[in-house]
Design a protein around this motif. Structure first.
Motif, mmCIF file in Angstrom:
data_model
loop_
_atom_site.group_PDB
_atom_site.id
_atom_site.type_symbol
_atom_site.label_atom_id
_atom_site.label_comp_id
_atom_site.label_asym_id
_atom_site.label_seq_id
_atom_site.Cartn_x
_atom_site.Cartn_y
_atom_site.Cartn_z
ATOM 1 N N GLN A 135 1.427 3.669 -2.739
ATOM 2 C CA GLN A 135 0.117 4.395 -3.333
ATOM 3 C C GLN A 135 0.640 5.922 -3.158
ATOM 4 O OE1 GLN A 135 -3.633 2.732 -2.553
ATOM 5 N NE2 GLN A 135 -2.938 0.551 -3.130
ATOM 6 N N ILE A 136 1.425 6.424 -2.215
ATOM 7 C CA ILE A 136 1.356 7.967 -1.998
ATOM 8 C C ILE A 136 1.747 8.793 -3.148
ATOM 9 C CG2 ILE A 136 2.061 7.442 0.623
ATOM 10 C CD1 ILE A 136 4.989 7.907 -0.388
ATOM 11 N N LEU A 184 0.880 -1.239 0.013
ATOM 12 C CA LEU A 184 0.096 -0.144 0.171
ATOM 13 C C LEU A 184 0.648 1.371 0.180
ATOM 14 C CD1 LEU A 184 -2.821 -1.068 2.573
ATOM 15 C CD2 LEU A 184 -2.927 -0.986 -0.058
ATOM 16 N N VAL A 185 1.948 1.291 0.537
ATOM 17 C CA VAL A 185 2.421 2.590 0.781
ATOM 18 C C VAL A 185 3.118 3.264 -0.420
ATOM 19 C CG1 VAL A 185 5.123 2.048 1.207
ATOM 20 C CG2 VAL A 185 4.147 3.781 2.717
ATOM 21 N N GLN A 215 -5.202 3.064 5.584
ATOM 22 C CA GLN A 215 -5.576 1.839 5.174
ATOM 23 C C GLN A 215 -4.460 0.899 5.852
ATOM 24 O OE1 GLN A 215 -4.960 2.435 0.875
ATOM 25 N NE2 GLN A 215 -7.282 2.592 0.531
ATOM 26 N N GLU A 225 -4.968 8.638 3.640
ATOM 27 C CA GLU A 225 -5.657 7.597 3.236
ATOM 28 C C GLU A 225 -4.926 6.375 3.117
ATOM 29 O OE1 GLU A 225 -7.745 6.057 -1.024
ATOM 30 O OE2 GLU A 225 -7.531 8.079 -0.783
ATOM 31 N N VAL A 226 -3.645 6.462 2.786
ATOM 32 C CA VAL A 226 -2.749 5.473 2.858
ATOM 33 C C VAL A 226 -2.493 4.926 4.177
ATOM 34 C CG1 VAL A 226 -0.458 4.668 2.073
ATOM 35 C CG2 VAL A 226 -1.724 6.137 0.421
ATOM 36 N N LYS A 237 -2.069 8.993 -4.293
ATOM 37 C CA LYS A 237 -3.135 8.943 -3.101
ATOM 38 C C LYS A 237 -2.849 9.780 -2.271
ATOM 39 C CE LYS A 237 -5.378 4.683 -4.165
ATOM 40 N NZ LYS A 237 -6.066 3.090 -3.501
#
Length: 410
Positions: free
Chosen positions: A389-390, A386-387, A401, A397-398, A393
């Motif tokens: 996605q910075i 996930l990280v 999550q 938000e990241v 996004k």
């Protein structure tokens, strides 16, 4: 290399307690038998242990050590099977999953399996990194910290006169290097699935953050937000390689070694890789930059633990581990594996190597993953997925999550 493990799986295995029927590894005819299980780091691992065991036998004829080596891919499965069948090794080397077995009440305390002199020689920050309920069960074997590798030629070409100490200096240097063009990038930021948790931890720890408090994962914190916001700023300003979220550390290190990246965080074994792949590269090492220049870095370690099987082997285990930690024996082990010693005497001996100076100096300020927390495995996996996605996004938000993933297993 040092590997992380899904420590949460330890608690879920339903491990059987180790009793006296441990497969005949007790004492026979006045001889204490010890089973030693260690992971293989490279080609020199098994020969080292074979030589050490032989040398130990010459000095301790009343103790017989049986060596078993396993690959990192296999050792967890092998160990689980042994424990479930009441055949745990007497001495195990593993990552933080080793000390985590203390939660099952299977281990001697660290102070019980080495002499007070040996324990005092081990760098306290590495011992403390794997405490279970405030008690040390693991003794660090190989250790490492992250440091900033930088390309001296690119620094000169870009007019950067010194390695950055703060985040602002890091961004400024990365901008100047990226402006050189020709496929050169100022800073290598690997946020892919291989080791995104490491890159993120370097920055979060550099902002004074931590991933755990009172046994709970603390991911969505002001410090973490500050760290990820800065990382996103570097990406947005184009000073990293393209698409950091899809970039793994190993191939990115190769790009640095090829001379196309100005700065990247790395471990001591990279020195050997540079010497092998591009000995003409002009490089240097500096401490990891932090928010305000205060010393902080990410530390990692593997550990010895001793399984208490009710067979009164404590003294024999301590003799063997004391022998391992003797300066000459221990320094050779770390030289073979290209890591830094976790003992003060070993660090003193290694200080003659200039390429290790920064790593050695950073040991007291190293911060570690909360790898003995059962929720860390899922949390680490969430960082990896996930990280990155910075890049597209919002940071809030990241982080939210990743925190949700951590809470789901907490």
């Amino acid at each position: 290399m040092i590997k992380a493990v899904a420590v949460a799986a330890v608690a879920a295995l339903g491990l059987a307690a180790c009793g006296d029927d441990s497969g005949g590894s007790g004492s026979e005819g006045g001889t204490t038998e010890l089973e030693l299980l260690v992971p293989i780091y490279g080609d020199l691992t098994k020969p080292y242990w074979e030589d050490l065991v032989e040398a130990f036998h010459k000095e301790n004829s009343d103790i017989k050590v049986t060596l078993e080596t396993q690959s990192w891919d296999e050792i967890y499965t092998v160990l689980t099977t042994k424990i479930q069948n009441n055949r745990a090794p007497d001495i195990l080397e593993l990552d933080a999953a080793g000390p985590a077995y203390a939660a099952e009440d299977l281990l001697y305390k660290a102070e019980e399996i080495v002499s007070p002199e040996t324990l005092a020689d081990i760098e306290k920050s590495f011992v403390d990194s794997a405490l279970i309920d405030g008690v040390a069960y693991g003794l660090p074997t190989v250790a490492s910290t992250r440091a900033l590798f930088y390309n001296k030629d690119l620094f000169t070409q870009a007019g950067v006169t010194a390695p950055p100490k703060t985040w602002d200096e890091l961004l400024d240097a990365a901008k100047k290097i990226s402006a050189l063009g020709g496929g050169v990038h100022g800073y290598g930021m690997p946020l892919g699935s291989e080791e995104a948790q490491a890159e993120t931890s370097i920055f979060a720890y550099g902002a004074g953050g931590t991933w755990e408090s009172d046994g709970k994962m603390t991911i969505d914190t002001p410090e973490a937000k500050e760290a990820l916001t800065f990382m996103k700023k570097m990406i947005d300003e184009g000073v990293t390689q393209p698409n950091p979220g899809a970039t793994d550390r190993t191939p990115l290190l190769d790009v640095f070694i090829q001379g196309k990246i100005g700065m990247i965080q790395g471990l001591p074994p990279i020195v050997g890789q540079i010497n092998e792949k591009n000995p003409d590269l002009q490089w240097e090492i500096a401490p990891s930059p932090t928010k305000d220049g205060s010393p902080s870095t990410l530390g990692v370690a593997d550990y010895f633990v001793g399984f208490d099987k009710g067979e009164d082997k404590q003294e024999a285990i301590a003799k063997f581990l004391d022998f391992f930690y003797q300066q000459d024996n221990y320094v050779k082990f770390n030289d073979n594996e290209q890591f830094i010693p976790a003992t003060k005497s070993g660090a003193e001996a290694a200080s003659a190597k200039p390429e290790l100076k920064i790593f050695l100096e950073s040991l007291p300020d190293a911060k570690f993953y909360p790898a003995t927390n059962p929720a860390w495995a899922e949390t680490s996996g969430a960082f990896k997925s996930l990280v990155g996605q910075i890049e597209t996004k919002p940071v809030d938000e990241v982080l939210s999550q990743i925190q949700a993933k951590a809470d789901a297993t907490g």
